[in-house]
Design an enzyme around this catalytic site. Structure first.
Site, PDB file in Angstrom:
ATOM      1  N   GLU A 109       0.776  -1.133   0.088  1.00 30.14           N
ATOM      2  CA  GLU A 109      -0.074   0.052   0.085  1.00 30.14           C
ATOM      3  C   GLU A 109       0.926   1.177   0.077  1.00 30.14           C
ATOM      4  OE1 GLU A 109      -2.265  -1.494   3.246  1.00 30.14           O
ATOM      5  OE2 GLU A 109      -3.960  -0.950   2.182  1.00 30.14           O
ATOM      6  N   GLU A 129      -3.858  -9.322   3.993  1.00 29.57           N
ATOM      7  CA  GLU A 129      -4.694  -8.933   5.201  1.00 29.57           C
ATOM      8  C   GLU A 129      -5.828 -10.040   5.363  1.00 29.57           C
ATOM      9  OE1 GLU A 129      -3.588  -6.896   2.957  1.00 29.57           O
ATOM     10  OE2 GLU A 129      -2.681  -5.328   3.846  1.00 29.57           O
TER      11      GLU A 129
HETATM   12  N1  T1G Z   1       4.364  -7.785  11.798  1.00 29.78           N
HETATM   13  C1  T1G Z   1       4.948  -8.165  12.861  1.00 29.78           C
HETATM   14  N2  T1G Z   1       5.758  -9.028  12.761  1.00 29.78           N
HETATM   15  C2  T1G Z   1       5.798  -9.544  11.551  1.00 29.78           C
HETATM   16  C3  T1G Z   1       5.333  -9.340  10.361  1.00 29.78           C
HETATM   17  C4  T1G Z   1       4.435  -8.291  10.536  1.00 29.78           C
HETATM   18  N3  T1G Z   1       3.669  -7.869   9.494  1.00 29.78           N
HETATM   19  N4  T1G Z   1       5.661 -10.124   9.410  1.00 29.78           N
HETATM   20  C5  T1G Z   1       6.603 -11.210   9.965  1.00 29.78           C
HETATM   21  N5  T1G Z   1       6.751 -10.847  11.262  1.00 29.78           N
HETATM   22  C6  T1G Z   1       7.563 -11.552  12.093  1.00 29.78           C
HETATM   23  C7  T1G Z   1       7.326 -13.077  12.246  1.00 29.78           C
HETATM   24  O1  T1G Z   1       6.240 -13.123  13.431  1.00 29.78           O
HETATM   25  C8  T1G Z   1       8.494 -13.578  12.694  1.00 29.78           C
HETATM   26  O2  T1G Z   1       8.676 -13.444  13.992  1.00 29.78           O
HETATM   27  C9  T1G Z   1       9.656 -12.837  11.707  1.00 29.78           C
HETATM   28  O3  T1G Z   1       8.950 -11.570  11.350  1.00 29.78           O
HETATM   29  C10 T1G Z   1      10.158 -13.371  10.340  1.00 29.78           C
HETATM   30  O4  T1G Z   1       8.830 -13.624  10.000  1.00 29.78           O
HETATM   31  C11 T1G Z   1      -2.856  -1.521   7.133  1.00 29.78           C
HETATM   32  C12 T1G Z   1      -3.362  -3.720   8.279  1.00 29.78           C
HETATM   33  C13 T1G Z   1       6.934 -10.814   4.956  1.00 29.78           C
HETATM   34  C14 T1G Z   1       6.655 -12.895   3.701  1.00 29.78           C
HETATM   35  O5  T1G Z   1       0.266 -10.226   6.406  1.00 29.78           O
HETATM   36  O6  T1G Z   1       3.821 -13.041   5.273  1.00 29.78           O
HETATM   37  O7  T1G Z   1      -0.611  -4.626   6.504  1.00 29.78           O
HETATM   38  O8  T1G Z   1       9.025 -15.698  14.723  1.00 29.78           O
HETATM   39  O9  T1G Z   1       9.327 -16.380   9.542  1.00 29.78           O
HETATM   40  O10 T1G Z   1       9.406 -16.377   6.236  1.00 29.78           O
HETATM   41  O11 T1G Z   1      -3.635  -2.824   5.016  1.00 29.78           O
HETATM   42  O12 T1G Z   1       6.371 -12.617   7.529  1.00 29.78           O
HETATM   43  O13 T1G Z   1      11.182 -14.488  14.106  1.00 29.78           O
HETATM   44  O14 T1G Z   1       9.873 -13.870  16.346  1.00 29.78           O
HETATM   45  O15 T1G Z   1       7.305 -15.182   8.335  1.00 29.78           O
HETATM   46  O16 T1G Z   1      10.895 -14.322   5.726  1.00 29.78           O
HETATM   47  C15 T1G Z   1      -0.076  -7.790   6.255  1.00 29.78           C
HETATM   48  C16 T1G Z   1       3.057 -11.248   7.124  1.00 29.78           C
HETATM   49  C17 T1G Z   1      -0.080  -7.195   7.747  1.00 29.78           C
HETATM   50  C18 T1G Z   1       2.505 -10.166   5.945  1.00 29.78           C
HETATM   51  C19 T1G Z   1       8.499 -12.822   5.559  1.00 29.78           C
HETATM   52  N6  T1G Z   1       1.090  -8.585   6.237  1.00 29.78           N
HETATM   53  N7  T1G Z   1       4.386 -11.661   6.991  1.00 29.78           N
HETATM   54  O17 T1G Z   1       8.306 -14.103   5.527  1.00 29.78           O
HETATM   55  O18 T1G Z   1       9.640 -14.520   7.589  1.00 29.78           O
HETATM   56  S1  T1G Z   1      -1.546  -6.064   8.187  1.00 29.78           S
HETATM   57  C20 T1G Z   1       1.110  -9.715   6.299  1.00 29.78           C
HETATM   58  C21 T1G Z   1       4.537 -12.526   6.255  1.00 29.78           C
HETATM   59  C22 T1G Z   1      -1.331  -4.805   7.092  1.00 29.78           C
HETATM   60  C23 T1G Z   1      -2.491  -2.846   6.364  1.00 29.78           C
HETATM   61  C24 T1G Z   1      -2.651  -3.906   7.118  1.00 29.78           C
HETATM   62  C25 T1G Z   1       6.033 -13.051   6.177  1.00 29.78           C
HETATM   63  C26 T1G Z   1       7.072 -12.214   4.978  1.00 29.78           C
HETATM   64  P1  T1G Z   1       9.666 -14.418  14.847  1.00 29.78           P
HETATM   65  P2  T1G Z   1       8.640 -15.052   8.773  1.00 29.78           P
HETATM   66  P3  T1G Z   1       9.557 -14.822   6.046  1.00 29.78           P
END
Ligand code: T1G
Length: 707
Positions: A109, A129
């Site tokens: 975004e 999301e």
């Molecule tokens: N927020 C906080 N922590 C996150 C995070 C996030 N968005 N994404 C990953 N982590 C942490 C995860 O818990 C782990 O922690 C570490 O980072 C490595 O993650 C306004 C409201 C980006 C593809 O849903 O899909 O944006 O276990 O093992 O395999 O519209 O992380 O090491 O303590 O998954 O390299 C939308 C979620 C949010 C993407 C990377 N975004 N993340 O994969 O690492 S809502 C998502 C992923 C939003 C807006 C809305 C994947 C990754 P720990 P990982 P990875």
């Protein structure tokens, strides 16, 4: 010279181009610090007369993983991401996003709010999301349709699936082949844009769609979004991009976002997001624990499980030696694997070349000696202890020192299997779920002597073969199958007490399971459960009603779909379960014989009687340390048994119902069901304790780990 605006954001200049760099490892989550840093950096650069344009970049492997999910619980949204993105979009100097790596959620975004986007070809972008029970809440539902089109935006937002950036026409203004070329290309584009009209996404209109398009889209996603709350709201938000001016569309998006954010499903799916990752946090080893290189794998048994397991490794490019003693069984097994790959190729999921590459990695053999050089062996032979022990004795004799010896047993004692070798430290359980090449869950079973480096190696190998591994201890059925026992027992007991298979299945289907216990049993084969019960008659002999109807069905040859009849009957070549009054007659006869009074049973009682004993067993498993945390049990049940992810898993669901309410219900059935209730409805001490103390499973586990 780079100036830190905050720990997570720095600015620099190249000539008259201001560069904002995100640096918030591990995923550039758009935390408060990042949002504040970007806002302040943007404000600063817009006020700087020496700056003509701005590039937003990242200096870690991802562009941004989106909003910081761990901040959701705080409720602190300042500065709101939509406001920061509004500042970017309304800037009077060109702003270019340099997308160096995955850009998800708010990260994409952010890029959409920029005036231009440059990306490295192949980078994945997405709006996941919906997997968190929410929707893109920072303009994604309004900007993506404007830059691409409604159909592309709907598919991405409702599926939550990422796409390669170059496949999204209209999203980028330039593509580069390497990250090294990205910043220079972005700066050149920014420089060239100076003085030109600024192309704001919000100024673009959304291309119209044919009448009935949204109705058709809703129908096309009905099956996979059944029971979910957020997908419909995602669709409504994208509809608003067509129906309303941009600002009002943003407001509509914001209202729908808040509707989702407040839903129990959002809490459940956000719980699950962290639960899945927490499963990889294991106390049995640490970052200094070494791992053993796994370059070559042996699989014993080329049947359904062995073949599926072998495919996982071939898919990951790891050579496999597939062993079957009988040549014809080996040939059959390899043919089934080839057929599976060719089916995938027919569906466009694989190319013919990939099929051949994977098949080339699968070398069949009938000789144990051919396993002498493998680094890991996984046996998937008949589920009988004597057979397993004989296999491990052979492996002990032929495998090289340091080879990991794994069993795929789904219930048997891994300690006993380990003791059949001279190297119990190298023995571990790797319990795959059928179909093994499809199901994401891998239960990793640590035996008493399993070495930490063996555990760490297997837990990390799981990621390589795209499995979600959960570490569990040794007991009958480990976690998943141990908890499915009360689930199946109660379903069968309710049949005896007067409910029908179709009533019971409907209640669980409507709860969100892909299918109810009787449809599932018929598909798997009722004889499987029958053999398991035969192997543990001593443990269940005190209850003559234990799955008695299921036993009678199997003894009557009604073993399920494969026999054309089981708990249901089936027409030739048709998998649709058809209710069969004969099954109710058998239940009635057994109820009379056992003196069980049949009655009408409410849907609520069906649901409670089947799910609460499953949760109660989960409490016992936690107490015994077979699972280290309740969220691990949730991961097992969602990925291994289809528990609806929007309920967070059985233990999260239990906390939403209230552990005190579950305890009260269990005690009620304990009284209501006479001796049967006394036999099977005794609450776990942990459930009693937490219901009384009000503690959550997580608080209890933390307290236990600190004691
Ligand atoms: N927020 C906080 N922590 C996150 C995070 C996030 N968005 N994404 C990953 N982590 C942490 C995860 O818990 C782990 O922690 C570490 O980072 C490595 O993650 C306004 C409201 C980006 C593809 O849903 O899909 O944006 O276990 O093992 O395999 O519209 O992380 O090491 O303590 O998954 O390299 C939308 C979620 C949010 C993407 C990377 N975004 N993340 O994969 O690492 S809502 C998502 C992923 C939003 C807006 C809305 C994947 C990754 P720990 P990982 P990875």
């Amino acid at each position: 010279m780079s100036q830190p605006m905050s720990a997570a954001v720095s600015t620099d200049t190249q000539g008259r181009i201001g560069i904002i760099t995100l640096h918030n490892p591990p995923v550039n989550a758009l935390s408060k610090a990042v949002r504040t840093g970007v806002r302040d950096a943007m404000t600063h650069l817009l006020q700087d007369a020496a700056i003509d344009a701005v590039v937003i970049s990242s200096d870690i492997g991802l562009f941004s993983g989106g909003a910081d999910i761990s901040e959701f619980a705080t409720g602190d949204v300042e500065p709101p991401l939509p406001d920061v993105l509004e500042l970017i979009e309304q800037a009077d100097k060109p702003v270019v996003a340099a997308i160096n790596g995955p850009a998800f959620g708010g990260g994409l975004e952010l890029a959409l709010a920029c005036h231009y986007r440059v990306a490295v070809t192949g980078v994945k972008v997405g709006l996941p999301e919906v997997h968190l029970g929410i929707l893109p809440g920072a303009g994604g539902t309004q900007r993506l349709p404007r830059l691409t089109n409604v159909e592309t935006a709907l598919n991405m937002i409702v599926s939550g699936q990422p796409a390669a950036v170059q496949s999204l026409s209209g999203l980028t203004d330039a593509l580069v082949d390497t990250p090294e070329a990205l910043l220079e290309t972005a700066c050149n584009l920014a420089q060239a844009a100076v003085g030109k009209p600024i192309p704001r996404t919000s100024d673009k209109s959304v291309a119209a769609v044919p009448d009935g398009f949204f109705e058709g889209f809703r129908k096309s996603v009905a099956r996979q979004t059944r029971g979910f709350y957020a997908p419909e709201r995602c669709i409504r938000a994208v509809e608003a991009s067509l129906e309303l001016p941009f600002e009002q569309g943003l407001e509509r998006e914001g209202a729908l976002f808040m509707e989702c954010m407040k839903s129990p499903q959002a809490r459940a799916q956000q719980h699950f997001f962290f639960a899945e990752r927490a499963a990889g946090h294991v106390a049995d080893y640490d970052r200094d624990t070494p791992t053993r290189p796994i370059a070559r794998v042996g699989i014993i048994g080329a049947g359904t499980m062995g073949g599926g397991i072998a495919m996982n490794f071939a898919n990951a490019g790891i050579p496999v030696r597939l062993l079957e003693i009988k040549p014809e069984a080996l040939e059959k097994g390899l043919a089934v694997i080839r057929r599976n790959y060719e089916n995938s190729a027919r569906k466009g999921k694989l190319t013919e070349a990939q099929v051949e590459q994977r098949m080339a990695l699968l070398q069949g053999t009938t000789e144990y000696a051919d396993l002498a050089d493998v680094d890991l062996v996984i046996e998937a032979v008949f589920e009988k202890m004597a057979v397993k022990k004989a296999v491990f004795e052979q492996l002990d004799a032929v495998c090289k020192p340091g080879a990991i010896l794994a069993t795929n047993t789904s219930t048997l004692d891994v300690n006993e299997i380990a003791r059949a070798t001279s190297r119990p430290g190298d023995v571990i359980g790797m319990h795959f779920f059928s179909p093994a090449n499809v199901m994401k869950l891998l239960e990793v079973v640590k035996a008493d002597d399993t070495q930490p480096d063996v555990i760490k190696t297997v837990m990390q190998l799981a990621k390589t073969i795209k499995k979600v591994a959960v570490l569990v201890g040794v007991c009958f059925g480990f976690v998943g199958n141990r908890m499915i026992e009360p689930y199946s027992r109660e379903a069968n007991r309710l049949l005896l007490e007067g409910a029908s298979p179709q009533d019971i299945d409907r209640v669980l289907y409507e709860f969100g399971l892909p299918m109810g216990p009787f449809t599932m049993g018929d598909m798997a084969g009722l004889d499987i459960g029958y053999f398991v019960r035969e192997s543990r008659r001593d443990a269940i002999a005190h209850d003559p009603s234990y799955c008695v109807v299921a036993d009678k069905l199997v003894e009557a040859g009604r073993v399920g779909l494969k026999a054309g009849r089981g708990a249901y009957r089936y027409e030739e070549g048709n998998r649709t379960p058809i209710p069969d009054p004969e099954v109710l007659d058998i239940a009635r006869q057994e109820a009379e014989r056992l003196g069980v009074q049949q009655r009408d049973i409410s849907e609520q009682e069906i649901l409670e009687r089947i799910l609460y004993p499953l949760i109660n067993e989960g409490c016992k498993i936690l107490e015994e340390g077979i699972a280290s945390k309740a969220s691990d049990i949730d991961v097992i049940y969602v990925y291994g048994y289809g528990f609806p992810i929007y309920r967070g898993g059985p233990m999260h669901y239990a906390e939403t119902i209230g552990l005190d309410n579950i305890l009260t219900a269990l005690k009620g059935y304990q009284k209501q069901l006479g001796q049967y209730g006394q036999d099977w409805f005794t609450p776990a001490p942990l459930l009693e304790n937490l219901a009384a103390s009000g503690q959550t499973f997580a608080q209890w586990a933390k307290q236990r780990s600190q004691s």
